[in-house]
Structure formats: structure tokens, C-alpha cells
Design a protein around this motif. Sequence first.
Motif, PDB file in Angstrom:
ATOM      1  N   TYR A   1       0.633  -1.487   0.066  1.00 24.02           N
ATOM      2  CA  TYR A   1      -0.136  -0.175   0.191  1.00 24.02           C
ATOM      3  C   TYR A   1       0.848   1.120  -0.517  1.00 24.02           C
ATOM      4  O   TYR A   1       0.240   2.548  -0.709  1.00 24.02           O
TER       5      TYR A   1
ATOM      6  N   GLY B   1       0.598   4.244  -2.415  1.00 27.72           N
ATOM      7  CA  GLY B   1       0.765   5.140  -2.484  1.00 27.72           C
ATOM      8  C   GLY B   1       1.371   6.384  -3.412  1.00 27.72           C
ATOM      9  O   GLY B   1       1.569   7.160  -3.854  1.00 27.72           O
TER      10      GLY B   1
ATOM     11  N   LEU C   1      -8.752  -1.748  -3.841  1.00 23.96           N
ATOM     12  CA  LEU C   1      -8.265  -0.671  -2.929  1.00 23.96           C
ATOM     13  C   LEU C   1      -6.893   0.382  -2.957  1.00 23.96           C
ATOM     14  O   LEU C   1      -6.654   1.612  -2.780  1.00 23.96           O
ATOM     15  N   PRO C   2      -5.856  -0.266  -3.732  1.00 24.13           N
ATOM     16  CA  PRO C   2      -5.285   0.079  -4.163  1.00 24.13           C
ATOM     17  C   PRO C   2      -5.273   1.102  -4.990  1.00 24.13           C
ATOM     18  O   PRO C   2      -4.360   2.552  -4.936  1.00 24.13           O
TER      19      PRO C   2
ATOM     20  N   LEU D   1      -6.475   4.524  -3.185  1.00 23.36           N
ATOM     21  CA  LEU D   1      -5.482   5.301  -2.997  1.00 23.36           C
ATOM     22  C   LEU D   1      -4.836   5.862  -3.660  1.00 23.36           C
ATOM     23  O   LEU D   1      -4.838   7.286  -2.941  1.00 23.36           O
ATOM     24  N   ALA D   2      -3.769   5.394  -4.710  1.00 22.52           N
ATOM     25  CA  ALA D   2      -3.126   6.219  -5.433  1.00 22.52           C
ATOM     26  C   ALA D   2      -3.970   7.455  -6.332  1.00 22.52           C
ATOM     27  O   ALA D   2      -3.217   8.104  -6.700  1.00 22.52           O
TER      28      ALA D   2
ATOM     29  N   LEU E   1      -4.280  10.517  -3.694  1.00 24.75           N
ATOM     30  CA  LEU E   1      -3.644  11.233  -4.083  1.00 24.75           C
ATOM     31  C   LEU E   1      -2.440  11.641  -5.482  1.00 24.75           C
ATOM     32  O   LEU E   1      -2.166  12.770  -4.565  1.00 24.75           O
TER      33      LEU E   1
END
Length: 564
Positions: free
Chosen positions: A221, A225, A389-390, A393-394, A397
Motif C-alpha cells: 500500500y 501510494g 483498494l490500492p 488510494l493512488a 493521492l
Amino acid sequence: MVAAVLVGAGAGVGSVVFRWCIDFFTGLLSGHHDYAAVPGASNPHVPWLGPWFVLLAPVLGGLLYGPLVNRFAKEARGHGVPEVMLAVAQRGGRISPRVAVVKTLASALTIGSGGSVGREGPIVQIGSALGSTLGRVTKAAEGRTKLLVACGAAGGIAATFNAPLAGVFFALELILGTFSAEAFGATVLSSVTASVIGRAAFGDVAFLELPAFHVDHLDQYALFGLLGVVAALTGVGFARALYLIEDACDWLWRGPEWLRPAVGGLALGLVLLALPQMYGVGYPVLEKATEGGYAFGFLLLLLAGKVVATSLTIGIGGSGGVFAPSLFIGAMLGSAYGIGAGHVLPHSAGAVGAYALVGMGATFAGAARAPITAVVILFELTGEYSIILPLMLAVVLATATSRLLTRDTVYTLKLRRRGIDLEGAAPGARIGAQRVGAVMEPLPPALPAATPLTEAAALLSLSGHGALPVVDGGGEYVGVVTARAVAEALSDQPDTVPSSVGRLAESPDPVTADQPLAQALHTLISAAGTGVPVLDTEQGGPVGWLSHQSALRAVGSGGPAPAG
């Protein structure tokens, strides 16, 4: 509802015709269904030329679509989405019906002759033109016409990529720029209708076929990110390079515009000769990269090549989208990043393809700043949920980093370079060009933060503003309190009621004296009361008050509001 379904059906049929035109011209000018799948092969129509035919294909394509665009619909040049955004924001949703026909032919010729652009921009413009035309034919109100334009965009995306949800959010997030129950319902109807037609023609399969990916270690993760931040830098860099090369083409070209794509096609042909993987949209190359089919150095070469090829295609006057190129660039970046992570952390980095998929979504989010669309469209294009999920997140960001780096996206930057601010007034509008400082009213008396609620309620009822500024014991501005907030607090249980208005003060989005009125109206409309404080640009303290009445007086007089 009926109109939304009709627009969706039209967009669905339009996407089928558009895809057929791309296949036809690609087969005619390259001799292959998708030349990017067989880079370096000869054209069976002219086998004696070998791979050198790519020097001539963009020239022939330019000779066909250059005069077509220049004569019948100049707005069909470029990647299309900014023109639709402008039509919705400032032109009442008006798009010429000729755009649908010209954009179909011009974009199909551009892609078929080797232009390194995508299909989403053209199909958005095609579907939107159909929606605008239906709105005018039925004499729909301006708001409904804009909604039909968004329905056309949603239907086009849905049918072309077999992504009905992504079509809806693309239309709401990028075209309309707002979410409402009516807009959601209409775009869903259009998207579903177009998807049914698209699936009947192309089948119900994921647009990209990728292997399954999984996140096996929590350490990944952090890597995802960091990839989001790197992807944002790449996406913003892609947007800047796109317009930098377009500026260079504008500076170099001195001939007639209709000839520009053909002459510029020679430069594009040289790029294709050196790197034939850049021919057309390039999805076969993208899929191979996600499967780990390229080495680290070649991935970076493909990334740089796509930036140059796409920018050059747009710069010479080609017609096509930048969504697919941003996915391509993101896949190359993510694959290279995954290979690098695998060398540094061989036991926990995970599959290279997972980074490629996340890189695709994050790069698009960094370039277009449409996080919801980025997450949804990647999920629908691939059918791969395990990486959600990842990816989220990415993408978040990447969006935040992009916003810190620049106020514009790859779409709005094109308009701002032409002096158009989507948040500002349309050219010639009677309202919006004035500065807030020229139309604001005197600042009403502020309430000390220690003022009891009952006393504040009486003062608010006499002010006529429905809201008043609040200052602390030192006279510093701390926010605004509204009559509604005070009334709701007084109606609560006695033990939950705050003792003073300072606890209820909120800070609306800042409006400054040198801000254009049209931009400040967005804050004024969303404010809880009937006005907002105007802040000094340098010191940040309130110096005036912008109300609905002062804005309306500016409309009536065409100038500043009278004091008081």
C-alpha cells in the motif's frame, strides 16, 4: 426520460458506426486490424514498402481529414472534451449537429492513419452533439439541453468501452460538473440504453483482458501510494507537454490550416517508423505491458514515445482523445515502477501488472482530476475488482497532488490558453467581468464570538442578511453565523445548546475583493445565508459583503452596485 433514452440510443449507434469507421480506415491504411499488435510489419496492400509505409499513412490521412475539418467543423479538431465542457458551461449546451458527422470521419481517419490518440474524446463530442441537436429540435429549456448533452457523453463512453457506470460518472464529474438526482437518473437511462446497443454489437466482455492481481502484503500500500504521487507528476507533465508541442507546431506552421495535418504527418510518420507501437490507440501494447512483456528501459521509451506521438498528433491538427493515451502512459509508468519495486523489495512488491493497472487510473486522475471516473472506469475496463483498494488510494493521492501542482487539468488548460475560464462569465455576458470589490456592499456589523444565542437571534432578525460575520475578542474575523444555525441550536435540548455564537461560526469558501464576480457566484449560491463576507486579498480580513441583491443589481445596471 424519453429524450434521455433517445440520446442514449443515438450515442450507442454512433459509437458502433465510429468503431466501424476506425476499423475500416485502419485496415485500409495499415493493412491490419490493429497495427500496434504487429509493430514493424509491412502493409499487405503495399508490401514492397515494408515498414516504411508508416511515413505515408499519416500524410494520406491528413490530406483527407484536414480539409474536412477546416471546411465543415473546426471544433472537431483536437480532443473534443474541452469543447463539450465549454458548450455546457457557457453556451447553453449548443453544439452544431455537423460536429457529429465530421468528428466521426476525422477521428477515424486520424486513428486509422496512425494518429496516436484515443476514442473517448471523439465519441463524447459525437454523443453530445446528438443530445444538443435533440434539445434544440424539441425546444427544450437550456437546463434540459445541457442535461441531454451530458446524456450523449455518458452514452458514448458507455457503448464504446462497455462501461455504463463510468459513462455516468464521466458525464457528471467532467461534463456537467455537478451531481443531482435528475442528472443521475437521466444519464443512467442514456448509459444503459447505449450499453445495450454496444454489447449487441461488440459483445459483453471487459474492454481490456488482464490477469488477476492481488495485494499480498500491507507494505504494497505504501508503494501504491507513492505510485499515485509519481503518476500525478506524470499526468501533469503529459498535459504540459501536449500544449508545449502544440505551441511549437503553431509557431512552425505558416501555411493553410487544411494542409497542416498532411505536412505534419511526415513528422508523425518518422516517430511511427522509429517506434511503431505508437500507431493508433495502442491497446495491444498496453496489455502486453501489464503482462510484464517489456523490459524496464523499453517501458520508459514507450512512455516518452506516447507523450510525443499524442502531442504531435494533436499539434498537427489531428482529431482524437487523450484519455486512452493517459491510460497507456500510466500503464508504462506503472509497469516500470513495478519492475523497480520488485528489484528493491523482491519478496513483497507483488505482481508488475498490479502497478500497471493502478498507474493507469492514477495517471488519468492526475491529468484530468476526475477521481470517481478514474476508479470506476478502470474497474469496468478491466473487470478486476481485487485491486480496488490500492487503486482508490493512488487515485486520491494523484488527484490531491495534481491540485497542488496546477489549477488546470488536461481539459481545462486548453480552454484557459484561449482566455476562457469555465468558472468565469461567458464572453459578452453582462455579469461576471466585474470584480467583487466593485459590486460588494458595506460590511454589516460583526457579532462578537461571546454573544449569547438569544441576543444573536434578535440581531440576525434585524439585519436582513440571514447571516453575520463573527469576530473574536481581539477583533479578528473567525467566520460567519447564520440565522438558521442559531435557530436550530436554540431548538435543541438545553444541555446541547452552545453558550455563544462563536461555537456556531463557520468559514465559507473565501471570496476576495479582486475575484471575478462570476467565480464568486458559485460560493454565494452555495452559502447558507443570503450573502458572504468579502475578504481583503492581502490581509484576509473582511472588507465588504456580497449578497444576492448586490449581484442582481450588477446584472441590471451592468456596473457596480450602489453602496448600501
